[in-house]
Design an enzyme around this catalytic site. Sequence first.
Site, short mmCIF file in Angstrom:
data_model
loop_
_atom_site.label_atom_id
_atom_site.label_comp_id
_atom_site.label_asym_id
_atom_site.label_seq_id
_atom_site.Cartn_x
_atom_site.Cartn_y
_atom_site.Cartn_z
N GLU A 161 0.82 -1.21 0.00
CA GLU A 161 0.00 0.00 0.00
C GLU A 161 0.86 1.27 0.00
O GLU A 161 0.76 2.13 0.88
CB GLU A 161 -0.95 0.01 1.19
CG GLU A 161 -2.00 -1.08 1.12
CD GLU A 161 -3.02 -1.02 2.25
OE1 GLU A 161 -4.13 -1.55 2.08
OE2 GLU A 161 -2.69 -0.44 3.31
N GLU A 320 -6.33 -7.70 -0.77
CA GLU A 320 -6.96 -7.56 0.54
C GLU A 320 -8.40 -7.11 0.36
O GLU A 320 -8.70 -6.23 -0.45
CB GLU A 320 -6.26 -6.49 1.40
CG GLU A 320 -4.89 -6.83 1.90
CD GLU A 320 -4.34 -5.70 2.77
OE1 GLU A 320 -5.15 -4.93 3.34
OE2 GLU A 320 -3.10 -5.58 2.86
N TRP A 328 -10.86 1.00 11.26
CA TRP A 328 -10.20 2.28 11.04
C TRP A 328 -11.14 3.37 10.50
O TRP A 328 -10.68 4.45 10.14
CB TRP A 328 -9.02 2.11 10.08
CG TRP A 328 -9.25 1.20 8.90
CD1 TRP A 328 -8.95 -0.13 8.82
CD2 TRP A 328 -9.83 1.54 7.63
NE1 TRP A 328 -9.29 -0.63 7.60
CE2 TRP A 328 -9.83 0.37 6.83
CE3 TRP A 328 -10.33 2.71 7.09
CZ2 TRP A 328 -10.32 0.33 5.53
CZ3 TRP A 328 -10.82 2.69 5.79
CH2 TRP A 328 -10.81 1.50 5.03
#
Length: 720
Positions: A161, A320, A328
């Site tokens: 990421e 993912e 989050w």
Amino acid sequence: MTSRRPFKWPALLTESGRGIAFGGDYNPDQWPDDVVADDIRLMKQAHVNTVALAIFSWDRIEPIEGAFTFDWLDGVIDQLGRAGIAVDLSSATAAAPMWLYESHPEVLPVDRYGHVVNPGSRQSWRPTSPVFRQYALRLCRELAEHYRDNPTVTAWHVGNEYGWNNRYDYSDDALREFRRWCERRYGTIDALNAAWGTAFWSQHVNGFDEVLLPRHMGGDSMVNPAQQLDFERFGNDMLLDFYKAERDAITSICPDKPCTTNFMVSTDQCCMDYAQWADEVDFVSNDHYFHEGESHLDELACSDALMASLAHGDPWYVMEHSTSAVQWKPWNARKRHGELMRDSLAHVALGADAINFFQWRQSTSGAEAFHSAMLPHAGEDSKLYRGVTELGEALETLSDAGVQGTCLRRADTAILFDATCEWATRCETLPSMRLSHWHDVRDWYRAFLDAGARADVIPLAYDWSGYGYRTIVLPTLIALSDADVRRIADFARSGGRVVVGYATGLIDERFHVGLGGYPGAGNGLLRELLGIRSEEFNILGSDDGSGDGTSEGEPAAITLSNGMTTRLWQNDVTSTAQDTTVLAAYAGAAAAEWELDGTPAVTRHPYGDGEGIYIGCDLDRHDLARLLGERGFGAASGATVDAAAANPRVIHTIRESEDGAVRFDFYLNRAKEALQVPGIEGEPIIAHRCAALEAPESSGTVAYTLDRNAILVTRTVSRG
């Protein structure tokens, strides 16, 4: 366009090496060694065939500077390999060990206020730091040397990421590299001064050594928008350069194992110019987390539509997503019954051949302890784990049926997306700060679904004109170069339909406003295509900064003559070409209050063998869907793939073999309630929360009931 790396897909440890990949991030270093055997037992039970390993394990691999320890990782990989589970091995550079930060605090990023970004999270490093690069590339080479011949390691997961925490760095290292980047981009300081419009506010620079980063300038001071846009490009390029350095360090030693890095494409995050990044990976992969609320499935499909384009027709990889809630967001909604399966197979419906989650076993400590996982805190006797096992069985069924490697059939319409335009709409010097290019792409995508059609989402930079599209849509493509406009005009001249949104083509790629009226891009060529000219923008909204669309004594919305409503932005079109048709105008008391009554709002203009449709104001997705229906999109136009997909509450996609002999139809229920879908052909392969209503009709088709969160997959084999 740059050349792409040849497509290479990671093999599984099956006899053929094929199959839809299924698994997730595996972090055994968080657990005692004896947990691995139980993990593998449960993975096999759930049909897991691949894991991404060692993503955040740098401190375990190199616990002391220069002392590399692979024994623990060798043992895990050996056990996985013996169980037939392939490993996508990470470069482990996403989170550096604390000893590195203690020894070299100069690798830490700096924010725009001059504050050092402290370690303790992920990506607490500068992509421009030569010191950090030295340590990271040494780790890459050590891993590659150690696992170059390991048959269980079938792919490399480079970084993780990129840009999550270090997208914007204002350090002295960044300043040095930004000056070099500007010199490469512009060549001469005069060219930079012209591009940045430095004559405004006395910003002229005499040399590249005077170029500054757009750091905090005090109070509410406004940054030069051209400088800020170049800083966005620079941040993307620096991280891409770092990824390529890691990739090349690995592939120089392991040339036969494909490399990827996980993008972050959803309509709430798309921070990089992934049209560039897609050229630099061997296979495209993405991390996607669902958007809670009624847009859940539509948002997923829109994000996946862009991913399918980034993959250039090849399969792509879900690296993912989540089995249920994350931890989050301000609102961490869980998934409802059926959504784990539905979401996963929806990715397959849009071209994915790998379904993976973060993470395998839910953590008991750390920042992501309450992030859902494949094996939850409740253990194997849980709804989530049973759902994961059910999904693994379904993916094996699809693999056995031959879905892997089939191609997603393109739609007739392309919605164009551009990272530069997304960055530009975040600028605080525009007529409205409530613009969002990417959200407008999402709204248009949903409008097509509401109209009973489906659109693709494709980067502006790609050769979309050669893909056979009949229509292109330009939603808030605010920045268009002269070359972009020529391509768009050529598409219309050759018979295409171009739909242009209200905030499209206002500036060029340097953030310079075109003259002569709006939209000014292309030196007036875009106006010529549309047959209109606007002089001003009428912006509605509050005067207290609340953004609720109201202002005391002022209209909160303006009605159009066709009953549609605009609430943010209206272009004051003062002239139209003789052959322009006004499809709707502003009308009513609110329009009169703003001196817009009778002013064209939506127009059509013939251009060559095609046409341009201008949407001169913001419309919500329901009005857009109605407009699409009136202009011949959807079921009435034949734009959908067949009659069964004409139901606007159904998402229908087709994946087919290269020779067209085998086709898989995917049907997903968009609605909260059950619905009936007639005319479905083919053998049912997956029927999740749905059932046939009757035996096949004489035509060979069947009607199905699709419950909430249902997905139906059928296979049709051509005869002869």
